[in-house]
Design a protein around this motif. Structure first.
Motif, PDB file in Angstrom:
ATOM      1  N   PRO A 333       0.436  -0.873  -0.064  1.00  0.00           N
ATOM      2  CA  PRO A 333      -0.154  -0.329   0.105  1.00  0.00           C
ATOM      3  C   PRO A 333       0.661   0.925  -0.166  1.00  0.00           C
ATOM      4  N   LEU A 334       1.999   1.574   0.626  1.00  0.00           N
ATOM      5  CA  LEU A 334       2.663   2.387   0.908  1.00  0.00           C
ATOM      6  C   LEU A 334       3.352   2.705  -0.621  1.00  0.00           C
ATOM      7  N   PHE A 335       3.809   1.751  -1.220  1.00  0.00           N
ATOM      8  CA  PHE A 335       3.809   1.998  -2.790  1.00  0.00           C
ATOM      9  C   PHE A 335       3.343   2.104  -3.811  1.00  0.00           C
ATOM     10  N   ASP A 336       1.688   1.470  -3.272  1.00  0.00           N
ATOM     11  CA  ASP A 336       0.617   2.123  -4.260  1.00  0.00           C
ATOM     12  C   ASP A 336       0.501   3.655  -3.739  1.00  0.00           C
ATOM     13  N   ARG A 337       0.210   4.032  -3.133  1.00  0.00           N
ATOM     14  CA  ARG A 337       0.076   5.924  -2.331  1.00  0.00           C
ATOM     15  C   ARG A 337       1.545   6.885  -1.761  1.00  0.00           C
ATOM     16  N   VAL A 338       2.702   6.099  -1.499  1.00  0.00           N
ATOM     17  CA  VAL A 338       3.127   6.985  -1.475  1.00  0.00           C
ATOM     18  C   VAL A 338       4.772   7.218  -2.030  1.00  0.00           C
TER      19      VAL A 338
END
Length: 483
Positions: A333-338
């Motif tokens: 999720p971090l690579f999706d959004r951050v």
């Protein structure tokens, strides 16, 4: 239903009644409209909740699809004794899966293009069902050892069709059903299903009272999941992104683009740096997938001579894969959004750490060192499983061909498994070794290969072209990307 960053025209259309299982990124199309819906000045995109049902089914099928490949690793010594075969013959129960994987993986993009994701999943599930009972028929006591082994091999060959299909279509499924805020996470969930299956296989197969009961258990599990294939549907009526609206170029076109034989005006064209990047990703992915796959097969043979039981060997093998799930769940999720534009940097940071983990095993695999081994296995697991979706998504971004790039990556990983295991077997110490039959030379070979391969990532640029195109299309349509 929720809308996000819509233009005035889209907000007006978005107030019309729509099904509760849809998330609007544009207007509301009817179910029989073509994949791409257009107004006079905009292309519209939409998300459907059905994507989670299909993803869940695909994950479970992927988990079970890889079980046969590593099911016999932790119980290799018991299999050799019960069926009157050698350890090398036990290893070939896994090797044949890799052999079948190679031609099947190259056919998957064509199958997806011709039959759709849903039909491919049904074909794979059928192969699991047939293989389960072919394999079990080899456990009948009246069958000779030679006949039993032949049936085991035949069952493994049949089941091997499933794993490449389920693994390769993961990035294509995420591209087809998910938008930029969920695509990497969806790819992560589908990608780690394979390692989860390896881990479950490492844990479950030693738990049965006998090897024949273990084979029966695998058959029951394979049969139970077969109906889930019908929950994976072909494609949404309206795509979630621009990339999802475009058919992937053929595998042949992708191969031509990689060697620079595609006209620059073609959508499949890849710049020189992109071609170099994809080759680096393919080589590094292939070596490290090979390393972890062969380790799963050889766990009992690596740790057994050092005094560890089959259950402990299975737990050590499973810890590599299961601890990695935690890392992947947190980071995707971090690579999706951050960190959505920093895939290459992540690879340059994590790959050397992973190589260092394999290097440390040269000294760590010794008697009475269980705690240290579990720590090292955890480091290897977290880094390697976290890297899986990053490699797959970055390759899809560079090539703009999700299923083709996935097929090439997985093909390369499995291409190396059989020769890698054969090298490991050749490096195994003899019965007069100290301890007998130890695998220390094989661990040194793994460490050297991992360290050399890791050096390649520092030449990676990793421009995410597909993502940039999707973001540009969203801006053109007045939809703000939150990536």
């Amino acid at each position: 239903m929720e809308s996000r960053g819509l233009s005035p025209q889209q907000e007006t259309i978005g107030n019309a009644p729509a099904s509760s299982n849809e998330k609007l990124l544009g207007s509301t199309p009817s179910q029989d409209q073509p994949t791409t819906t257009q107004t006079s000045d905009q292309t519209e995109y939409r998300l459907y909740k059905q994507r989670f049902v299909g993803l869940t089914a695909l994950v479970i099928l992927n988990i079970i699809g890889v079980l046969p490949g590593t099911w016999f690793g932790p119980i290799s010594n018991e299999m050799a004794r019960d069926f009157g075969i050698s350890l090398n013959q036990v290893n070939w129960l896994s090797n044949v899966c890799s052999c079948v994987f190679l031609p099947t993986s190259l056919l998957v993009p064509k199958m997806v293009s011709k039959y759709g994701i849903h039909r491919c999943c049904q074909i794979a599930a059928l192969s699991l069902l047939l293989s389960a009972w072919i394999r079990y028929s080899g456990t009948v006591q009246t069958v000779s050892d030679r006949g039993a082994y032949a049936l085991l091999i035949l069952g493994q060959l049949t089941s091997a069709v499933a794993a490449p299909i389920f693994q390769i279509i993961g990035p294509k499924y995420s591209e087809t059903w998910f938008d930029l805020e969920g695509r990497t996470t969806a790819t992560m969930v589908a990608a780690i299903a394979g390692p989860v299956g390896y881990g479950i296989g490492q844990l479950l197969s030693p738990m049965f009272s006998s090897t024949r009961q273990a084979i029966l258990g695998l058959g029951i599990i394979s049969t139970a999941v077969t109906p889930l294939a019908f929950l994976v549907t072909k494609a949404p009526p309206t795509p979630p992104t621009y990339s999802a609206s475009k058919p992937s170029p053929s595998l042949i076109t992708l191969l031509r683009a990689i060697v620079g034989k595609v006209d620059p005006s073609s959508e499949a064209y890849m710049s020189r740096q992109s071609r170099i990047d994809f080759i680096i990703l393919t080589v590094v992915f292939g070596i490290f997938v090979t390393t972890i796959d062969s380790f799963s097969v050889l766990t009992g043979e690596i740790f057994g001579p050092e005094g560890y039981s089959s259950i402990t060997s299975g737990l050590l093998g499973a810890s590599v894969l299961l601890t990695g799930i935690v890392g992947a769940i947190i980071t995707a999720p971090l690579f999706d959004r951050v960190f959505t534009h920093h895939f290459a940097i992540a690879i340059k940071l994590l790959v050397p750490i992973l190589a260092g983990g394999w290097l440390s095993l040269v000294w760590a695999v010794r008697p009475n060192n269980k705690a240290v081994l579990f720590v090292i296995m955890s480091v290897i697991g977290v880094t390697s499983i976290t890297l899986l979706p990053i490699f797959l998504e970055l390759s899809a971004d560079i090539t703009r061909n999700a299923d083709g790039s996935s097929a090439i990556l997985w093909f390369t990983g499995n291409l190396n498994v059989v020769p890698y295991i054969l090298v490991q077997e050749a490096l195994r110490a003899g019965p007069h070794g100290s301890p007998p039959n130890h695998m220390r030379q094989g661990l040194k070979f793994t460490a050297i290969l991992a360290m050399v391969t890791a050096s390649f990532v520092f030449f990676l640029r990793g421009k995410q072209e597909r993502k940039q195109i999707d973001e540009a299309k969203l801006k053109e349509n007045g939809i703000n990307s939150e990536c």
